[in-house]
Design an enzyme around this catalytic site. Sequence first.
Site, PDB file in Angstrom:
ATOM      1  N   HIS A   1     -11.859  -6.958   7.472  1.00  0.00           N
ATOM      2  CA  HIS A   1     -12.658  -6.596   6.209  1.00  0.00           C
ATOM      3  C   HIS A   1     -13.901  -5.636   6.695  1.00  0.00           C
ATOM      4  O   HIS A   1     -14.863  -5.688   5.850  1.00  0.00           O
ATOM      5  CB  HIS A   1     -12.946  -7.835   5.391  1.00  0.00           C
ATOM      6  CG  HIS A   1     -11.953  -8.498   4.871  1.00  0.00           C
ATOM      7  ND1 HIS A   1     -11.289  -9.612   5.648  1.00  0.00           N
ATOM      8  CD2 HIS A   1     -11.314  -8.562   3.667  1.00  0.00           C
ATOM      9  CE1 HIS A   1     -10.148 -10.026   4.969  1.00  0.00           C
ATOM     10  NE2 HIS A   1     -10.248  -9.561   3.568  1.00  0.00           N
TER      11      HIS A   1
ATOM     12  N   GLU B   1       0.659  -1.314   0.120  1.00  0.00           N
ATOM     13  CA  GLU B   1      -0.059   0.027  -0.069  1.00  0.00           C
ATOM     14  C   GLU B   1       0.876   1.276   0.089  1.00  0.00           C
ATOM     15  O   GLU B   1       0.511   2.222  -0.557  1.00  0.00           O
ATOM     16  CB  GLU B   1      -0.969   0.034   1.287  1.00  0.00           C
ATOM     17  CG  GLU B   1      -2.174  -0.933   1.077  1.00  0.00           C
ATOM     18  CD  GLU B   1      -1.740  -2.466   1.334  1.00  0.00           C
ATOM     19  OE1 GLU B   1      -2.423  -3.194   0.876  1.00  0.00           O
ATOM     20  OE2 GLU B   1      -0.561  -2.772   1.980  1.00  0.00           O
TER      21      GLU B   1
END
Length: 718
Positions: A518, A448
Amino acid sequence: MENSKKAAVATATLSREQLIEFYRLMYLSRRTDDREIVLKRQQKIFFQVSCAGHEALLVAAGMALRPGYDWFFPYYRDRAICLTVGNTVEEQLLQAVGAAEDTASGGRQMPSHWSSTKLNIVSTSSSTATQCLHAIGCAEAGRYFSRHPEAAAKHDGDYRQFKDVKFHGDEVVYVSIGEGSTSQGEFWESLNTASNEKLPVLFVVEDNGYAISTPVEANTPGGNISHLVANFPNFHFAEIDGTDPIASYEAMVEAVAYCRSGRGPALVHGHVIRPYSHSLSDDERNYRSAAELEADALRDPIARMQMWLLREGILDADAINRLERSVDDEVQRAADHAVHAALPAVESITRHVYSEDLKPTDARFNVEPETTADTSERTMADLINACLKDEMRRDERIVVFGEDVADATRDEALRAGKLKGKGGVFKLTSGLQTEFGNDRCFNSPLAEANIMGRAIGMAVRGLKPVVEIQFFDYIWPAMHQMRNELALMRWRSNGTYSCPVVIRVPIGGYLTGGSIYHSQSGESIFTHTPGVRVVMPSNALDALGLLRTAIRCDDPVLFLEHKRLYRETFGRAAYPGPDYTIPFGKARIVQKGKDMTVLTYGAVVPRAMQAAQKIFRESGIEVELIDLRSLSPYDWETIAASVKKTNRVIIAHEDMLSWGYGAEIAARIGDELFHDLDAPVRRVAAMDTFVAYQPVLEDAILPQADDLYKAMAEMAVF
């Protein structure tokens, strides 16, 4: 014999005048350091970090590169290369005193944080290694413009005020780093991408043996970074004595030629010295022996270059003395001007936090939907995809990348029609690579920080990156780049650089099985960061309108997309045309009411609607439901008007209750609207814990329609 060979090479490639200038620049850098040290002890400046001992390596690099043509991502010891490519002593000392005239930052950055749009020196931060990924993105943007020169043309009459893009096709991107900073992950991520893409990036590792007080053997396995990086393919490597001016110049010329030829990146590892402490806030005598310091002094590049000039008959002692007196006078004049320069005005503080020319709050973004032939209702996912395609057709500078966003990296079978393609784990980028090609939509490594750092470099260079972080839960490796680089680029450079990246991020829970990793929310962490806009739509039409504004404005935007809402029946809408936009900072009144106000956003909006409908059916209570949708900035005017009308307010959000987004709004309501309230401000939010996997637990943790109904009922009878 060896020295005579070096002398012959040097005099063949550098004229006598250039060799003298080489020494002048080295000495100029050292004397500027010395003057800053005096100013710091006189309390006329407030911090000092030196380039001493690095001068030969850096002047060599500057002389091998082209100012205003190549691009530079230096770090705080790079005074000498900045002087070499055209920065002045006066400019550097104006930054040291924090003067209003400081061209690098207007008094906002510490000394030795270089920046010059004229010289292509990109604003430097104190963070270590972050600039390595910016250099990668800058090189990628240069390559993109050379392949797509039409994208560099100015777009007159467009929403976004494109700046002229400078590109030449063979420019080199310089990035430097201290040896200690090679421990950072961004350094290794940048090597990976430079190697894979054969990018023209010149990495310079300035190895003075220490990272503040940590010696090289405690920082780097084996004590030598060259040994660790040697197996990266497509690289040119050189390990040299960076205190030797002639060896440094030869190595830099060779490395720059390799990069400029298009064969790939280069890394020059220069062994230098640090004759002064890490900074004036440090005393190296506490951890370095006298013998070690004496050994360093024998390798001082200033003395080595002076002796070489004398030995080769290029200058005699009188000429060296005249040159040095001239430099001393230049530094003294610059210091005299700097210490008497005007200080920045206090009212300048808030300038350049955001764009002042193209604000996403502008009325130009208040565009009504068009009526099109296709009136079928589409999901949020559909309209986000449609918006991306519209904007990529409109603007060749938009590139989309992230993890798994491409249809297929190995695209031969895709183009042959044998593969359907992926287009993101939620399919929101489906078809982009197929239509626009691999240069404009591509997969990143699973890293990321790599995504964010490269996007920053691209945006600084003139592209408009629209990147995807696959799940909000995994945004944290990119947080350093977002908080310390993306958000600050415009402000710390006093408006001379901007970084208009759009970061699309699926967020939130209510997934049934999403679990801890998530289902996270955490938007308040980013709304607490000046310099970044944060929006979070709850329906398809808002998603398209806000995304288009995000792409067309000139600020960094964190665009939060609630996963549960991607394909919900709630909030579907017809396609509103290719120019539909919604200004940031403007809330949507979902339902008018007179008895209480509910402020919310994201997936809590439909749950609040259920609760409001239920309490109206059962008790006749009319709830005014407001979807904030823009979290930073937020619409205080609409909030205040509603609270003054209803005199009761509930703030609901999916993130945890404590220190959540609602706390700030509740505090402001209490502060500014206290006399309009008939009841305490109430918050409804998630439990102060993480989201569990088992649906029974998830339902208890996250705010549900029943929780909102209960709060409304209690508020009504207060």
